[in-house]
Design an enzyme around this catalytic site. Structure first.
Site, short mmCIF file in Angstrom:
data_model
loop_
_atom_site.label_atom_id
_atom_site.label_comp_id
_atom_site.label_asym_id
_atom_site.label_seq_id
_atom_site.Cartn_x
_atom_site.Cartn_y
_atom_site.Cartn_z
N VAL A 85 30.20 16.39 18.05
CA VAL A 85 31.60 16.20 19.03
C VAL A 85 32.04 15.56 18.78
O VAL A 85 31.53 13.96 18.43
CB VAL A 85 31.00 16.85 20.70
CG1 VAL A 85 33.04 16.76 21.12
CG2 VAL A 85 30.82 18.03 20.95
N GLY A 110 41.78 9.31 24.31
CA GLY A 110 41.72 8.53 25.72
C GLY A 110 43.66 10.01 26.53
O GLY A 110 43.90 8.76 26.94
N LEU A 135 42.51 14.93 25.07
CA LEU A 135 41.62 15.85 24.47
C LEU A 135 40.22 16.32 24.13
O LEU A 135 39.90 17.28 23.91
CB LEU A 135 41.85 15.09 22.57
CG LEU A 135 44.18 15.09 22.65
CD1 LEU A 135 44.75 14.86 21.33
CD2 LEU A 135 44.36 16.21 23.34
N GLY A 136 39.34 15.11 24.02
CA GLY A 136 38.52 14.88 23.90
C GLY A 136 37.79 17.05 25.07
O GLY A 136 37.27 17.86 24.75
N LYS A 137 38.59 16.28 26.22
CA LYS A 137 38.27 17.34 27.40
C LYS A 137 38.71 18.51 27.50
O LYS A 137 37.98 19.69 27.26
CB LYS A 137 38.78 16.78 28.54
CG LYS A 137 38.67 17.65 29.83
CD LYS A 137 39.39 16.95 31.03
CE LYS A 137 39.18 18.22 32.50
NZ LYS A 137 40.10 17.28 33.12
N ASP A 148 25.14 11.43 24.39
CA ASP A 148 24.48 10.22 24.06
C ASP A 148 24.21 9.13 25.55
O ASP A 148 25.58 9.85 25.87
CB ASP A 148 25.02 9.32 23.15
CG ASP A 148 24.74 9.49 21.34
OD1 ASP A 148 23.31 10.51 21.21
OD2 ASP A 148 25.77 10.08 20.61
N TYR A 163 30.41 14.35 29.94
CA TYR A 163 30.44 15.90 29.81
C TYR A 163 30.02 16.05 31.43
O TYR A 163 30.59 16.93 31.32
CB TYR A 163 28.84 16.23 28.97
CG TYR A 163 29.13 15.78 27.70
CD1 TYR A 163 30.24 16.87 26.67
CD2 TYR A 163 28.97 15.03 26.55
CE1 TYR A 163 30.38 17.07 25.11
CE2 TYR A 163 29.28 14.29 25.35
CZ TYR A 163 29.77 16.22 25.07
OH TYR A 163 30.25 15.78 23.44
#
Lengths: 174, 174
Positions: free
Chosen positions: A111, A119, A122-124, A147, A154
């Site tokens: 990922v 921030g 967008l990762g979400k 990690d 997560y």
């Protein structure tokens, strides 16, 4: 401050992988300047390996042989890419993939979101898109190895560490 | 007390799966009675789904649709079976499988050894055989999710829980 319009639209795709439904989704970002910026999620767009390597370089990952990266992508159940589009220009800003037995379990790997695009939620959005795709394929057990510094990230997305004492384990050669 | 002769022999196989090398290995057990008992490990032998279900029933697993079990096996990178052979009779006594991207990562699932065959080092032999097969395929990252009660078992086989703070995580629907 960016304003995200959470409108998810389906659009048709020319290339459909065998294992996952053909799909792209769009997040519209109302920019202060024209042209409007679109964030696009896809399971079908072809990814230039050098552009992917550049993205992974940007977050400081160790380089891996492109031959093996290609093989890993070919044998992933799901490969998700995230793109920033402004007019005719398009840039790969996020990536994730999952291995699976196509029936019960999937495991998410690799990922990455470009530092300039972090921030902003967008990762979400990328992970939620990936989860939605896996659920559409009737995968019930979605797993990953996080990690230490992204366990909380997560966790907020619904992932639970060590549920019922189950431990993620890695084999090390003697 | 059983005496295990740890002689691993290669033998040829008629059916070779696409992703893994064709291989069977034999552990010889010197029985007190004739005929001699052989324990055989294979990545290629066909597995009767009802016999596998019986094995999983014996350890108390919840039943799963055979259609999905078949699909999961078809889309596993490696399926390992363990057999007890006495003369002409053959019994499935162990099973494990791994998903993989065929390049970097593998994840082991569904490890089962029949209760009657437990406590004899056969689970260890099964996992070591699986690891050897994965290493032969140049998979460097071998992972699994261990139930609390088998963490020590896997630890003795070289699996480390939470290395460098990496956490195994499972997604739960809202």
């Amino acid at each position: 401050m960016a304003f995200w319009k959470g409108l998810f639209n389906n659009s048709s795709n020319a290339i459909a992988p065998s294992s996952t439904s053909s799909k792209e989704e769009v997040l519209l970002k109302k920019g202060e300047t024209q042209p409007e910026t679109k964030i696009l999620f896809s399971t079908t767009r072809s990814i230039d390996l050098y552009e992917l390597e550049e993205l992974c370089d940007a977050v400081g990952w160790s380089r891996r042989p492109l031959r093996k990266v290609r093989k890993a992508m070919q044998h992933s159940f799901l490969v998700v890419s995230m793109w920033e589009e402004k007019g005719a220009s398009r840039r790969l800003i996020g990536f994730a993939r999952a291995t699976s037995d196509h029936a019960f379990n999937a495991t998410i790997w690799d990922v990455v979101v470009h530092p300039r695009s972090q921030g902003k939620g967008l990762g979400k959005a990328l992970i939620n898109y990936l989860i939605k795709c896996l659920r559409q394929e009737d995968i019930s057990n979605i797993t990953l190895f996080a990690d230490a510094e992204v366990v909380q990230f997560y966790n907020r997305l619904g992932f639970v560490p060590d549920p019922e004492g189950i431990k993620g384990m890695f084999w090390y050669p003697d």
